[in-house]
Every structure is written in structure tokens, then in C-alpha cells.
Design a protein around this motif. Structure first.
Motif, PDB file in Angstrom:
ATOM      1  N   ILE A   5       0.752  -1.335   0.037  1.00 13.58           N
ATOM      2  CA  ILE A   5      -0.006  -0.177   0.218  1.00 13.58           C
ATOM      3  C   ILE A   5       0.637   1.142  -0.098  1.00 13.58           C
ATOM      4  O   ILE A   5       1.748   1.355   0.686  1.00 13.58           O
ATOM      5  N   LEU A  22      -3.224   1.870   9.169  1.00 10.66           N
ATOM      6  CA  LEU A  22      -2.805   0.653   8.168  1.00 10.66           C
ATOM      7  C   LEU A  22      -1.748  -0.099   8.733  1.00 10.66           C
ATOM      8  O   LEU A  22      -1.680  -1.323   8.179  1.00 10.66           O
ATOM      9  N   LEU A  53      -2.288  -0.904  -3.722  1.00 17.68           N
ATOM     10  CA  LEU A  53      -3.324  -0.060  -3.409  1.00 17.68           C
ATOM     11  C   LEU A  53      -2.506   1.378  -3.375  1.00 17.68           C
ATOM     12  O   LEU A  53      -1.699   1.217  -2.710  1.00 17.68           O
ATOM     13  N   PHE A  55      -3.321   5.033  -1.817  1.00 19.82           N
ATOM     14  CA  PHE A  55      -4.123   6.377  -1.178  1.00 19.82           C
ATOM     15  C   PHE A  55      -3.419   7.536  -1.726  1.00 19.82           C
ATOM     16  O   PHE A  55      -2.511   7.843  -1.261  1.00 19.82           O
ATOM     17  N   ILE A 116     -10.926   3.737   6.243  1.00 20.20           N
ATOM     18  CA  ILE A 116      -9.666   3.445   5.530  1.00 20.20           C
ATOM     19  C   ILE A 116      -9.356   2.063   5.712  1.00 20.20           C
ATOM     20  O   ILE A 116      -9.045   1.241   4.497  1.00 20.20           O
ATOM     21  N   LYS A 119     -11.903  -0.226   3.856  1.00 27.33           N
ATOM     22  CA  LYS A 119     -11.701  -0.267   2.200  1.00 27.33           C
ATOM     23  C   LYS A 119     -10.306  -0.875   1.786  1.00 27.33           C
ATOM     24  O   LYS A 119     -10.245  -1.694   1.053  1.00 27.33           O
ATOM     25  N   ALA A 120      -9.131  -0.846   2.606  1.00 31.43           N
ATOM     26  CA  ALA A 120      -7.838  -1.450   2.311  1.00 31.43           C
ATOM     27  C   ALA A 120      -8.065  -2.985   2.256  1.00 31.43           C
ATOM     28  O   ALA A 120      -7.728  -3.532   1.513  1.00 31.43           O
TER      29      ALA A 120
END
Length: 128
Positions: A5, A22, A53, A55, A116, A119-120
Motif C-alpha cells: 500500500i 494501516l 493500492l 491512497f 480506510i 476499504k484497504a
């Protein structure tokens, strides 16, 4: 296989918050967290690391999130990266522009940390 990520934001507090949210994935699910604080650096990391992914903040120095997203989504070698655009502006114009350059999802700041994380996990197909 490790999943990656990338968190991209020029606001240090947002980067720290996102990392803290995260980190649980990093510890429990072998997810590697990467960070960048400008668009140019983000693009370099995306090309080198090919994260699963990203952000991505919209308003950033050197290269906007919209420019980064457009470059990624029009480049066949890296266009399968899932991009979530983050912005403090919730206007429809911003959202439409983000989707027009290929963003997969749009989230408005301030966001709930749990959103967050959930969704991750969804995108990386991590079971709770």
C-alpha cells in the motif's frame, strides 16, 4: 505474496494517521506500507514497487494526484494499481475530475480511520 500500500500526502499529519491506521495490516497480514509526500516521488514508487493500492492526495507539490493517477491509468505496465483519491474538497467537480482520470474510488477528508482500514482490506481481499 506481500501486498503493498502506498500512502501519498504532502500533509505530515495525514501520512502519520494513515500509517497508524494501516499498521495493523502490516503486522497481521504481511502488508508493506510505503509513503511519499509529493506526486513525483509517488510516481517513482509506483513504477518501482507496483503497489496493489494507492491512497493518493489530489493537491500536492511537484505533480498533482490527478496527474499521477492519469499517468498510472494510461500506462499498461502499472494501470492495474487500485487508486483511491483523497481530497479535502468534496465538490462534485473534483470528484468528476478524479474519476475522469481513472481513479477507482474517491474519499473526502476528513475520513474515519476505520473506513480506510475496511476499504484497504476489501481491495486487498483480506479476510477479517
Amino acid at each position: 505474496m506481500n501486498k503493498k500500500i502506498l500512502i501519498v500526502d504532502d500533509e505530515p499529519n495525514i501520512l502519520i494517521l494513515m500509517e497508524q491506521v494501516l499498521e495493523k495490516l502490516e503486522d497481521d497480514y504481511q502488508v508493506e506500507l510505503l509513503t511519499a509526500n509529493d506526486g513525483k516521488k509517488a510516481l517513482e514508487i509506483i513504477q518501482e514497487e507496483k503497489p496493489n493500492l494507492v491512497f493518493l492526495d489530489v493537491m500536492m507539490p511537484k505533480m498533482s494526484g490527478l496527474e499521477v493517477c492519469q499517468f498510472v491509468k494510461t500506462n499498461p505496465e502499472i494501470n492495474n494499481v487500485y487508486i483511491i483519491m483523497l481530497t479535502a474538497k468534496g465538490q462534485e467537480f473534483e470528484k468528476k475530475t478524479g474519476m475522469a482520470v481513472g481513479a477507482d474510488l474517491y474519499m473526502t477528508k476528513p475520513f474515519k480511520p476505520k473506513e480506510i482500514l475496511i476499504k484497504a482490506m476489501e481491495i486487498l481481499e483480506i479476510e477479517i
